[in-house]
Design a protein around this motif. Structure first.
Motif, PDB file in Angstrom:
ATOM      1  N   ARG A   2      21.073  19.747  56.789  1.00  0.00           N
ATOM      2  CA  ARG A   2      21.744  19.353  55.551  1.00  0.00           C
ATOM      3  C   ARG A   2      23.008  20.169  55.345  1.00  0.00           C
ATOM      4  O   ARG A   2      23.056  21.361  55.631  1.00  0.00           O
ATOM      5  CB  ARG A   2      20.801  19.560  54.362  1.00  0.00           C
ATOM      6  CG  ARG A   2      19.564  18.690  54.410  1.00  0.00           C
ATOM      7  CD  ARG A   2      18.451  19.223  53.526  1.00  0.00           C
ATOM      8  NE  ARG A   2      18.844  19.376  52.151  1.00  0.00           N
ATOM      9  CZ  ARG A   2      18.883  20.541  51.504  1.00  0.00           C
ATOM     10  NH1 ARG A   2      18.547  21.659  52.125  1.00  0.00           N
ATOM     11  NH2 ARG A   2      19.224  20.583  50.240  1.00  0.00           N
ATOM     12  N   THR A   3      24.041  19.547  54.839  1.00  0.00           N
ATOM     13  CA  THR A   3      25.307  20.215  54.557  1.00  0.00           C
ATOM     14  C   THR A   3      25.305  20.727  53.120  1.00  0.00           C
ATOM     15  O   THR A   3      25.020  19.975  52.186  1.00  0.00           O
ATOM     16  CB  THR A   3      26.488  19.272  54.774  1.00  0.00           C
ATOM     17  OG1 THR A   3      26.508  18.846  56.141  1.00  0.00           O
ATOM     18  CG2 THR A   3      27.806  19.976  54.460  1.00  0.00           C
ATOM     19  N   LEU A   4      25.606  22.007  52.953  1.00  0.00           N
ATOM     20  CA  LEU A   4      25.655  22.636  51.636  1.00  0.00           C
ATOM     21  C   LEU A   4      27.057  23.189  51.402  1.00  0.00           C
ATOM     22  O   LEU A   4      27.705  23.684  52.328  1.00  0.00           O
ATOM     23  CB  LEU A   4      24.648  23.786  51.552  1.00  0.00           C
ATOM     24  CG  LEU A   4      23.193  23.475  51.915  1.00  0.00           C
ATOM     25  CD1 LEU A   4      22.375  24.747  51.927  1.00  0.00           C
ATOM     26  CD2 LEU A   4      22.607  22.461  50.946  1.00  0.00           C
ATOM     27  N   THR A   5      27.511  23.127  50.169  1.00  0.00           N
ATOM     28  CA  THR A   5      28.796  23.714  49.796  1.00  0.00           C
ATOM     29  C   THR A   5      28.537  25.023  49.068  1.00  0.00           C
ATOM     30  O   THR A   5      27.885  25.049  48.015  1.00  0.00           O
ATOM     31  CB  THR A   5      29.591  22.756  48.894  1.00  0.00           C
ATOM     32  OG1 THR A   5      29.803  21.522  49.586  1.00  0.00           O
ATOM     33  CG2 THR A   5      30.940  23.359  48.538  1.00  0.00           C
ATOM     34  N   LEU A   6      29.021  26.124  49.657  1.00  0.00           N
ATOM     35  CA  LEU A   6      28.742  27.463  49.140  1.00  0.00           C
ATOM     36  C   LEU A   6      30.026  28.270  49.026  1.00  0.00           C
ATOM     37  O   LEU A   6      31.013  27.989  49.723  1.00  0.00           O
ATOM     38  CB  LEU A   6      27.798  28.213  50.090  1.00  0.00           C
ATOM     39  CG  LEU A   6      26.400  27.660  50.309  1.00  0.00           C
ATOM     40  CD1 LEU A   6      25.684  28.497  51.355  1.00  0.00           C
ATOM     41  CD2 LEU A   6      25.624  27.648  49.008  1.00  0.00           C
TER      42      LEU A   6
ATOM     43  N   LEU B  68      22.952  30.065  45.136  1.00  0.00           N
ATOM     44  CA  LEU B  68      22.158  29.480  46.214  1.00  0.00           C
ATOM     45  C   LEU B  68      20.682  29.743  45.959  1.00  0.00           C
ATOM     46  O   LEU B  68      20.315  30.818  45.485  1.00  0.00           O
ATOM     47  CB  LEU B  68      22.568  30.122  47.557  1.00  0.00           C
ATOM     48  CG  LEU B  68      21.720  29.815  48.794  1.00  0.00           C
ATOM     49  CD1 LEU B  68      21.878  28.351  49.200  1.00  0.00           C
ATOM     50  CD2 LEU B  68      22.106  30.735  49.949  1.00  0.00           C
ATOM     51  N   ILE B  69      19.846  28.770  46.277  1.00  0.00           N
ATOM     52  CA  ILE B  69      18.394  28.959  46.346  1.00  0.00           C
ATOM     53  C   ILE B  69      18.021  28.968  47.821  1.00  0.00           C
ATOM     54  O   ILE B  69      18.469  28.105  48.585  1.00  0.00           O
ATOM     55  CB  ILE B  69      17.645  27.834  45.613  1.00  0.00           C
ATOM     56  CG1 ILE B  69      18.047  27.794  44.141  1.00  0.00           C
ATOM     57  CG2 ILE B  69      16.135  28.027  45.739  1.00  0.00           C
ATOM     58  CD1 ILE B  69      17.548  26.566  43.408  1.00  0.00           C
TER      59      ILE B  69
ATOM     60  N   VAL C 294      14.944  19.814  43.757  1.00  0.00           N
ATOM     61  CA  VAL C 294      15.431  20.922  42.940  1.00  0.00           C
ATOM     62  C   VAL C 294      16.957  20.941  42.932  1.00  0.00           C
ATOM     63  O   VAL C 294      17.587  21.162  41.885  1.00  0.00           O
ATOM     64  CB  VAL C 294      14.865  22.258  43.456  1.00  0.00           C
ATOM     65  CG1 VAL C 294      15.528  23.435  42.744  1.00  0.00           C
ATOM     66  CG2 VAL C 294      13.351  22.306  43.263  1.00  0.00           C
ATOM     67  N   GLN C 295      17.549  20.710  44.076  1.00  0.00           N
ATOM     68  CA  GLN C 295      19.012  20.695  44.142  1.00  0.00           C
ATOM     69  C   GLN C 295      19.585  19.582  43.262  1.00  0.00           C
ATOM     70  O   GLN C 295      20.589  19.776  42.557  1.00  0.00           O
ATOM     71  CB  GLN C 295      19.465  20.527  45.592  1.00  0.00           C
ATOM     72  CG  GLN C 295      20.980  20.585  45.769  1.00  0.00           C
ATOM     73  CD  GLN C 295      21.385  20.684  47.233  1.00  0.00           C
ATOM     74  OE1 GLN C 295      20.816  21.463  47.991  1.00  0.00           O
ATOM     75  NE2 GLN C 295      22.367  19.895  47.622  1.00  0.00           N
ATOM     76  N   ALA C 296      18.953  18.418  43.279  1.00  0.00           N
ATOM     77  CA  ALA C 296      19.428  17.304  42.458  1.00  0.00           C
ATOM     78  C   ALA C 296      19.280  17.611  40.974  1.00  0.00           C
ATOM     79  O   ALA C 296      20.135  17.239  40.161  1.00  0.00           O
ATOM     80  CB  ALA C 296      18.670  16.030  42.821  1.00  0.00           C
ATOM     81  N   GLN C 297      18.201  18.292  40.589  1.00  0.00           N
ATOM     82  CA  GLN C 297      17.952  18.575  39.180  1.00  0.00           C
ATOM     83  C   GLN C 297      18.844  19.684  38.637  1.00  0.00           C
ATOM     84  O   GLN C 297      19.176  19.682  37.444  1.00  0.00           O
ATOM     85  CB  GLN C 297      16.478  18.971  38.992  1.00  0.00           C
ATOM     86  CG  GLN C 297      15.506  17.818  39.172  1.00  0.00           C
ATOM     87  CD  GLN C 297      14.059  18.289  39.091  1.00  0.00           C
ATOM     88  OE1 GLN C 297      13.742  19.431  39.408  1.00  0.00           O
ATOM     89  NE2 GLN C 297      13.175  17.405  38.661  1.00  0.00           N
TER      90      GLN C 297
ATOM     91  N   PRO D 202      22.897  24.586  45.282  1.00  0.00           N
ATOM     92  CA  PRO D 202      22.561  24.386  46.699  1.00  0.00           C
ATOM     93  C   PRO D 202      21.244  25.066  47.048  1.00  0.00           C
ATOM     94  O   PRO D 202      20.969  26.182  46.595  1.00  0.00           O
ATOM     95  CB  PRO D 202      23.738  25.037  47.437  1.00  0.00           C
ATOM     96  CG  PRO D 202      24.849  25.049  46.451  1.00  0.00           C
ATOM     97  CD  PRO D 202      24.212  25.221  45.105  1.00  0.00           C
ATOM     98  N   TYR D 203      20.432  24.395  47.870  1.00  0.00           N
ATOM     99  CA  TYR D 203      19.092  24.877  48.215  1.00  0.00           C
ATOM    100  C   TYR D 203      18.980  24.823  49.736  1.00  0.00           C
ATOM    101  O   TYR D 203      18.958  23.752  50.331  1.00  0.00           O
ATOM    102  CB  TYR D 203      18.056  23.970  47.552  1.00  0.00           C
ATOM    103  CG  TYR D 203      16.611  24.441  47.575  1.00  0.00           C
ATOM    104  CD1 TYR D 203      15.977  24.798  48.758  1.00  0.00           C
ATOM    105  CD2 TYR D 203      15.872  24.479  46.398  1.00  0.00           C
ATOM    106  CE1 TYR D 203      14.640  25.194  48.767  1.00  0.00           C
ATOM    107  CE2 TYR D 203      14.531  24.871  46.397  1.00  0.00           C
ATOM    108  CZ  TYR D 203      13.929  25.228  47.580  1.00  0.00           C
ATOM    109  OH  TYR D 203      12.616  25.617  47.587  1.00  0.00           O
TER     110      TYR D 203
END
Length: 358
Positions: free
Chosen positions: A51-55, A128-129, A146-149, A153-154
């Protein structure tokens, strides 16, 4: 970032510990998360699931979803910790950096007894989680939910024991601390290489048959292939508990007698202290020959509790217990080196004796 700093000189005195700050100083790191979050340039990274996360370039505050993630986060970036899933016990705090040890208990998102609620998570305001362990569909689903809620980013990191070097490198890069990740990964890889070299000199027939005793009665154990027992098998021990391959099992004294292990490893000090006087255990070869080993547990267990990078020093400790002739009779210096590099504390002799139960 330069190489990890050397441990400070040991302070003499009963049980004295000197604390060294990892990664250039907790004081500055813990004061700056908001600035880091607000000003850091965003980047795209991938976790273990692809999965791609933006951090931020260097996340300033990270929430660990469970104990394995908390240990991995602590050894890589203690200044970025938002808190602990479970606060360190009083007896464990001297073996951790003081500022990290004093962080609040936030509860856990994963595993048994998940206790984090959405409001508390949002109040912590992490960049970040992080979860470390299984990357199965179940945990992926939780991460995405959790990320959607929350909009936070998780990241999921594969926490399998064999993947430890890769996990350290991947998380070091994800946290914007690649040099630290690379240094710890090199130690992990060298540990596995060292274990393999020792095992290459020990014929299969000479490797110990091992029973892992958990609980004060010693009647909880872990079968072959289970997460809780994989360190036993990685050290070349022949786990006598068959079947399952997952979770913990309850056994009877009669079963242990029938298995006749020549070595017992336990994580319970009550069992270790009393097993020799218990009539049902006296005829077990491991008890009769004095081969019952109590695994150290401060600040994290050498066998599991939790199953994270703390198992690296557990692996070296087991090697000495199983094969003293090949691994050497005393793991003291290895324990001190590990605590300095990973936990950021320099143990003096009394502190080492306490850790090793001597």
């Amino acid at each position: 970032m330069s190489r990890p700093p050397r441990a400070a000189p040991c302070v003499a005195g009963a049980g004295a510990l000197t604390r060294r700050v990892l990664l250039g100083g907790l004081g500055a790191g813990m004061a700056a998360p908001a600035l880091l979050s607000g000003r850091a340039r965003a980047r795209e990274v991938r976790d273990a699931t692809g999965r791609t996360l933006t951090l931020p370039e260097r996340p300033g505050k990270v929430l660990a979803a469970g104990p394995p993630a908390a240990v991995l986060l602590y050894v890589l970036a203690p200044e970025a910790m938002a808190g602990w899933p479970r606060a360190p016990r009083a007896q464990d705090r001297p073996y951790l950096d003081a500022r990290a040890a004093a962080l609040p208990e936030l509860g856990r998102l994963t595993g048994r007894g998940d206790t984090v609620n959405l409001e508390a998570l949002l109040a912590a305001a992490p960049d970040l989680i992080l979860d470390v362990g299984s990357v199965s569909a179940t945990y992926l689903s939780l991460a995405e939910r959790v990320q959607a809620q929350t909009g936070i980013p998780y990241a999921l990191i594969d926490g399998s024991f064999a993947n430890t070097p890769a996990a350290l490198r991947q998380l070091g890069a994800l946290l914007g601390r690649p040099e630290r990740g690379a240094a710890l990964a090199a130690y992990a890889q060298e540990t596995f290489t060292h274990v393999d070299a020792v095992l290459a000199r020990v014929p299969e027939a000479q490797r110990p048959s091992v029973y892992l005793a958990r609980g004060p009665e010693g009647l909880e154990s872990a079968p072959r292939g289970s997460l809780n027992a994989e360190i036993i098998e990685r050290a070349g021990g022949r786990n006598v508990v068959e079947g399952g391959g997952r979770g913990l099992v309850t056994v009877s004294p009669e079963q242990v007698i029938a298995w006749a292990p020549d070595t017992i490893v336990t994580i319970d000090p009550v069992f270790a202290a009393e097993v020799g006087a218990r009539p049902l255990w006296r005829d077990v070869p491991a008890v009769a020959h004095g081969r019952v080993f109590l695994a150290p547990s401060r600040p994290f267990g050498f066998i599991d509790r939790p199953p994270s990078v703390n198992r690296l020093i557990g692996l070296r400790w087991l090697l000495h217990a199983f094969y003293p002739g090949q691994a050497g009779p005393d793991p003291t210096q290895e324990v001190r080196d590990f605590y300095a590099l990973f936990y950021g504390v320099d143990l003096d002799r009394p502190a080492l004796a306490t850790v090793l139960g001597r």
